[in-house]
Design an enzyme around this catalytic site. Structure first.
Site, mmCIF file in Angstrom:
data_model
loop_
_atom_site.group_PDB
_atom_site.id
_atom_site.type_symbol
_atom_site.label_atom_id
_atom_site.label_comp_id
_atom_site.label_asym_id
_atom_site.label_seq_id
_atom_site.Cartn_x
_atom_site.Cartn_y
_atom_site.Cartn_z
ATOM 1 C CG HIS A 85 -0.030 -4.692 -9.284
ATOM 2 N ND1 HIS A 85 0.651 -4.672 -8.086
ATOM 3 C CD2 HIS A 85 0.340 -5.835 -9.917
ATOM 4 C CE1 HIS A 85 1.383 -5.763 -7.984
ATOM 5 N NE2 HIS A 85 1.213 -6.497 -9.081
ATOM 6 C CG ASN B 94 -2.293 0.050 -6.301
ATOM 7 O OD1 ASN B 94 -1.412 0.914 -6.221
ATOM 8 N ND2 ASN B 94 -2.005 -1.235 -6.420
ATOM 9 N N GLY C 118 7.491 9.185 -9.312
ATOM 10 C CA GLY C 118 6.251 9.923 -9.549
ATOM 11 C C GLY C 118 5.969 10.223 -11.010
ATOM 12 C CB THR C 119 6.924 8.737 -14.305
ATOM 13 O OG1 THR C 119 6.613 7.358 -14.094
ATOM 14 C CG2 THR C 119 8.411 8.966 -14.124
ATOM 15 C CG ASN C 120 2.127 5.920 -13.196
ATOM 16 O OD1 ASN C 120 1.424 5.786 -14.184
ATOM 17 N ND2 ASN C 120 3.074 5.047 -12.857
ATOM 18 C CB ILE D 89 0.466 -2.831 3.241
ATOM 19 C CG1 ILE D 89 1.548 -3.581 2.456
ATOM 20 C CG2 ILE D 89 -0.869 -3.574 3.228
ATOM 21 C CD1 ILE D 89 1.243 -3.872 1.018
ATOM 22 C CG LEU D 90 -3.240 2.223 2.077
ATOM 23 C CD1 LEU D 90 -4.242 2.661 1.019
ATOM 24 C CD2 LEU D 90 -2.777 3.421 2.905
HETATM 25 C C1 GAR Z 1 4.722 1.912 -11.193
HETATM 26 O O1 GAR Z 1 5.182 1.023 -12.168
HETATM 27 C C2 GAR Z 1 3.645 1.238 -10.355
HETATM 28 O O2 GAR Z 1 2.881 0.320 -11.054
HETATM 29 C C3 GAR Z 1 4.472 0.558 -9.304
HETATM 30 O O3 GAR Z 1 5.478 1.485 -8.980
HETATM 31 C C4 GAR Z 1 5.812 2.217 -10.153
HETATM 32 C C5 GAR Z 1 5.871 3.683 -9.789
HETATM 33 O O4 GAR Z 1 6.422 4.436 -10.827
HETATM 34 N N1 GAR Z 1 3.649 0.230 -8.155
HETATM 35 C C6 GAR Z 1 3.795 -0.891 -7.461
HETATM 36 O O5 GAR Z 1 4.667 -1.708 -7.678
HETATM 37 C C7 GAR Z 1 2.789 -1.072 -6.330
HETATM 38 N N2 GAR Z 1 2.658 -2.450 -5.976
HETATM 39 P P1 GAR Z 1 6.362 6.041 -10.804
HETATM 40 O O6 GAR Z 1 6.850 6.487 -9.424
HETATM 41 O O7 GAR Z 1 7.285 6.466 -11.886
HETATM 42 O O8 GAR Z 1 4.938 6.446 -11.044
#
Ligand code: GAR
Length: 187
Positions: free
Chosen positions: A103, A101, A12-14, A86-87
């Protein structure tokens, strides 16, 4: 004020970056009403720490029904921030134009089923790509196929590994994700 629901599966850093950017005003007129995870993960602790209501809806039977019921009707934007389920097409259609999303690659390359997290970075290294990056896009029933909102990129160096790419991609994500959210909410 626009209402956000954020879906996560991991660290969850994003999510943290979005929370911080709402606090700092970089994302304007937004409130995270709910965080939903599809598995136990650290991102739920981040939500709790910031007093954001959060739910764990485990994958398996009734997952989609429970997810559907959990999303408040007044939601303006559903943000997939490292969400790995996947939704369903019906869900994507119901919320069409209101789901985005992030990616970890430069779509349309390295997208689709099975292309997530380290799988993406490993594929980028194996293919000898000269650049990588991240993409924010609208979510449609085609996996990673929706309209691109923003991309950011960097050069892949000879000594890069899947791990170093993951770090570089995350830095790009922290830049473009808040910008894309602000753009959509305040256009
Ligand atoms: C992120 O790099 C995101 O782009 C990827 O998961 C990571 C989550 O990081 N998402 C996918 O691969 C979806 N296809 P986070 O939990 O630190 O935000």
């Amino acid at each position: 004020m626009k209402n956000l629901v954020i879906l996560i599966s991991g660290s969850g850093t994003n999510l943290q970056r979005i929370i911080d950017c709402i606090d700092s005003g970089e994302i304007r007129n937004a409130k995270v009403n709910l965080v939903i995870a599809d598995r136990e993960c650290f991102g739920l602790e981040r939500a709790t720490k910031h007093n954001i209501p959060n739910l764990l809806i485990k994958r398996g039977k009734d997952f989609y029904d429970n997810l559907e019921k959990a999303i408040p009707g007044n939601t303006d934007l559903i943000v997939l921030a490292g969400f790995l389920s996947i939704l369903k097409p019906e869900f994507c259609e119901k919320w069409s134009g209101k789901i985005i999303n992030i990616h970890p690659a430069l779509l349309p390359k390295f997208g689709g089923k099975g292309m997530w997290g380290h799988h993406v970075h490993e594929a980028v290294i194996e293919s000898g790509e000269k650049e990588s990056g991240a993409t924010v896009h609208f979510v449609t029933s085609g996996i990673d196929e929706g309209e691109i909102i923003l991309q950011g990129k960097f050069d892949v160096e000879e000594n890069d590994s899947a791990e170093t790419l993951a770090q570089k991609v995350h830095q790009i994500e922290y830049d473009i994700f808040p910008k894309a959210i602000d753009l959509i909410l305040n256009k």
